[in-house]
Design a protein around this motif. Structure first.
Motif, PDB file in Angstrom:
ATOM      1  N   HIS A 114      75.923 138.962  73.846  1.00 21.47           N
ATOM      2  CA  HIS A 114      75.138 137.444  74.116  1.00 21.47           C
ATOM      3  C   HIS A 114      73.519 137.309  73.914  1.00 21.47           C
ATOM      4  O   HIS A 114      73.380 138.523  74.862  1.00 21.47           O
ATOM      5  CB  HIS A 114      75.752 137.440  74.650  1.00 21.47           C
ATOM      6  N   ASN A 129      83.258 128.241  71.225  1.00 23.07           N
ATOM      7  CA  ASN A 129      83.174 128.841  72.288  1.00 23.07           C
ATOM      8  C   ASN A 129      84.218 130.259  72.855  1.00 23.07           C
ATOM      9  O   ASN A 129      84.755 129.844  72.991  1.00 23.07           O
ATOM     10  CB  ASN A 129      82.947 127.593  73.525  1.00 23.07           C
ATOM     11  N   GLN A 143      90.911 128.603  68.810  1.00 29.03           N
ATOM     12  CA  GLN A 143      90.321 127.584  68.807  1.00 29.03           C
ATOM     13  C   GLN A 143      89.995 126.870  67.394  1.00 29.03           C
ATOM     14  O   GLN A 143      89.971 127.645  66.099  1.00 29.03           O
ATOM     15  CB  GLN A 143      89.284 127.926  69.692  1.00 29.03           C
ATOM     16  N   ASN A 182      75.749 131.615  71.047  1.00 28.97           N
ATOM     17  CA  ASN A 182      76.879 130.800  71.716  1.00 28.97           C
ATOM     18  C   ASN A 182      76.709 129.669  70.888  1.00 28.97           C
ATOM     19  O   ASN A 182      75.499 129.025  69.756  1.00 28.97           O
ATOM     20  CB  ASN A 182      76.625 130.221  72.891  1.00 28.97           C
ATOM     21  N   PRO A 183      77.542 128.832  70.828  1.00 28.79           N
ATOM     22  CA  PRO A 183      77.513 127.578  69.814  1.00 28.79           C
ATOM     23  C   PRO A 183      76.005 126.515  70.306  1.00 28.79           C
ATOM     24  O   PRO A 183      75.865 125.899  69.532  1.00 28.79           O
ATOM     25  CB  PRO A 183      79.144 126.355  69.431  1.00 28.79           C
ATOM     26  N   ALA A 184      75.408 126.289  71.020  1.00 23.43           N
ATOM     27  CA  ALA A 184      74.607 125.823  72.083  1.00 23.43           C
ATOM     28  C   ALA A 184      73.271 126.584  71.449  1.00 23.43           C
ATOM     29  O   ALA A 184      72.564 125.501  71.750  1.00 23.43           O
ATOM     30  CB  ALA A 184      74.898 125.433  73.407  1.00 23.43           C
ATOM     31  N   VAL A 242      82.665 134.400  80.324  1.00 18.62           N
ATOM     32  CA  VAL A 242      83.626 133.506  80.118  1.00 18.62           C
ATOM     33  C   VAL A 242      84.476 133.309  80.950  1.00 18.62           C
ATOM     34  O   VAL A 242      84.937 134.464  81.741  1.00 18.62           O
ATOM     35  CB  VAL A 242      84.061 133.924  78.666  1.00 18.62           C
ATOM     36  N   GLU A 288      72.668 135.118  75.646  1.00 15.56           N
ATOM     37  CA  GLU A 288      72.299 134.357  76.844  1.00 15.56           C
ATOM     38  C   GLU A 288      72.586 134.735  78.225  1.00 15.56           C
ATOM     39  O   GLU A 288      72.585 134.327  78.810  1.00 15.56           O
ATOM     40  CB  GLU A 288      73.489 132.961  77.079  1.00 15.56           C
ATOM     41  N   SER A 292      78.664 125.254  63.060  1.00 18.40           N
ATOM     42  CA  SER A 292      78.272 126.580  62.473  1.00 18.40           C
ATOM     43  C   SER A 292      78.138 127.160  60.776  1.00 18.40           C
ATOM     44  O   SER A 292      76.969 127.913  60.428  1.00 18.40           O
ATOM     45  CB  SER A 292      79.784 127.757  62.920  1.00 18.40           C
TER      46      SER A 292
END
Ligand code: DX5
Ligand code: ZN
Length: 214
Positions: free
Chosen positions: A88, A138, A144, A114-116, A40, A90, A150
């Motif tokens: 995570h 993110n 944010q 993650n959001p994607a 990040v 990812e 979501s």
């Protein structure tokens, strides 16, 4: 609804005072965001700070690692007194192994999306995890705005958990306030992380209670 206030928005000059405030609240967990400036685009704090928090904390620690190669740090996270270790999706090439290592170390294992990242990526691991952390922003910064998609992901995850017979809890992180929190409760979330909304409130204890009552 369980609440996991995020210390990322606490006053780092008065961290002990803020942890004592959380001890006095109905918070169920304390959320700790570790960032490495690689996974990040921000750096927060690391293990010495979590150890300092643990000395005062009377709530279980929910450690969210926003770092590459989290599998290298399982024993260090455990030695900080973490109850839950979030890694995570990812960054874990061997997620099944990492989940087993976290559990063998005596912690609850959570995987973060993650959001994607689509919920379906968890299909073959969902019965192994204690919790799934869905990012609703993110990762990298507090304060944010909540990403509305979501809510759909919470519903999809709830279906996946029910259909697979998993006991995993659903935690959601980012942009949580009373409005988005109510929507998340309706969608099936079990635990809400809240940073800015709690720590910028005039009365953080009452704010935690309001989220808890959703
Ligand atoms: C963001 C962190 C969050 C953050 C949430 O990368 O994972 O835990 O503290 O902050 P708010 O509630 O302010 O969106
Ligand atoms: Zn977090």
């Amino acid at each position: 609804m369980q609440v996991s206030p995020s210390l990322l928005s606490a006053d780092f000059g008065n961290i002990q005072r803020d942890v004592e405030m959380l001890n006095a609240s109905v918070a169920d967990l304390i959320h700790l965001d570790v960032m490495d400036g690689v996974f990040v685009p921000n750096i927060s704090f690391g293990f010495p700070v979590i150890k300092a928090v643990q000395k005062t904390a009377q709530k279980p620690l929910d450690v969210h690692l926003m770092i590459v190669e989290p599998q290298k740090y399982v024993s260090q996270v455990r030695d900080c007194g973490a109850e839950i270790m979030n890694v995570h999706y990812e960054v874990c090439q061997h997620l099944h192994r990492t989940i087993q290592q976290i559990k063998q170390a005596g912690m609850k294992a959570a995987v973060t999306l993650n959001p994607a990242t689509p919920v379906i990526m968890l299909e073959d691991i969902i019965t192994e995890v204690d919790m799934v952390l869905l990012m609703s922003v993110n990762p990298g910064f507090g304060g944010q705005s909540f990403i509305p998609n979501s809510l759909k992901k919470v519903r999809q995850l709830k279906d996946l958990i029910t259909q697979s017979g998993s006991n995993a809890l659903i935690e959601v992180d980012g942009g949580v306030n009373l409005e988005t929190g109510a929507q998340l409760a309706k969608a099936g979330a079990d635990i809400l992380v809240a940073g800015n909304f709690v720590f910028s409130a005039p009365n953080p204890i009452a704010t935690i209670e309001a989220l808890h009552n959703l």
